[in-house]
Design a protein around this motif. Structure first.
Motif: not given
Length: 113
Positions: A11, A13-14, A86-90, A110-113
């Motif tokens: 996990l 962060r962006p 970026k979140p879309e890289d998840s 998982n790319v998420s804030s």
């Protein structure tokens, strides 16, 4: 036998970074074209990058300039350095030998804030 095992996901962060590793056995990574591919939940498999036997690399447009693929022939390892995530890289990320389509179990990013 041919095996590939990915690791290094997690996990983040962006804007953060991760380095994925791919441990290969049963063949020399320097002798084959290897691709990194990914699959997001509910979506199809997407090609991310290729490193060919000669060491030349190519990237999908959306990761160009952010991701870097490399290999260590002595350790028989491949790496995918991912920056500015970026979140879309998840996705679940896989390394795959092109010949024979041998693939590891994947590592989850998982790319998420």
């Amino acid at each position: 036998q041919v095996q590939l095992v990915e690791s290094g996901g997690g996990l983040v962060r962006p804007g953060g970074s991760l380095r994925l590793s791919c441990a290969a056995s049963g063949f020399a990574v320097s002798a084959y074209d290897i691709v990194w591919i990914r699959q997001a939940p509910g979506k199809g498999v997407e090609w991310v990058s290729t490193i060919n036997a000669a060491g030349a690399t190519v990237y999908e447009d959306s990761v160009q300039g952010r991701f870097t693929v490399s290999r260590d022939n002595g350790k028989n390892m491949l790496y995918l350095q991912m920056n500015a995530l970026k979140p879309e890289d998840s996705a679940l990320y896989y390394c795959q030998r092109v010949v024979g389509a041998f693939r590891g179990p994947g590592t989850l990013v998982n790319v998420s804030s």
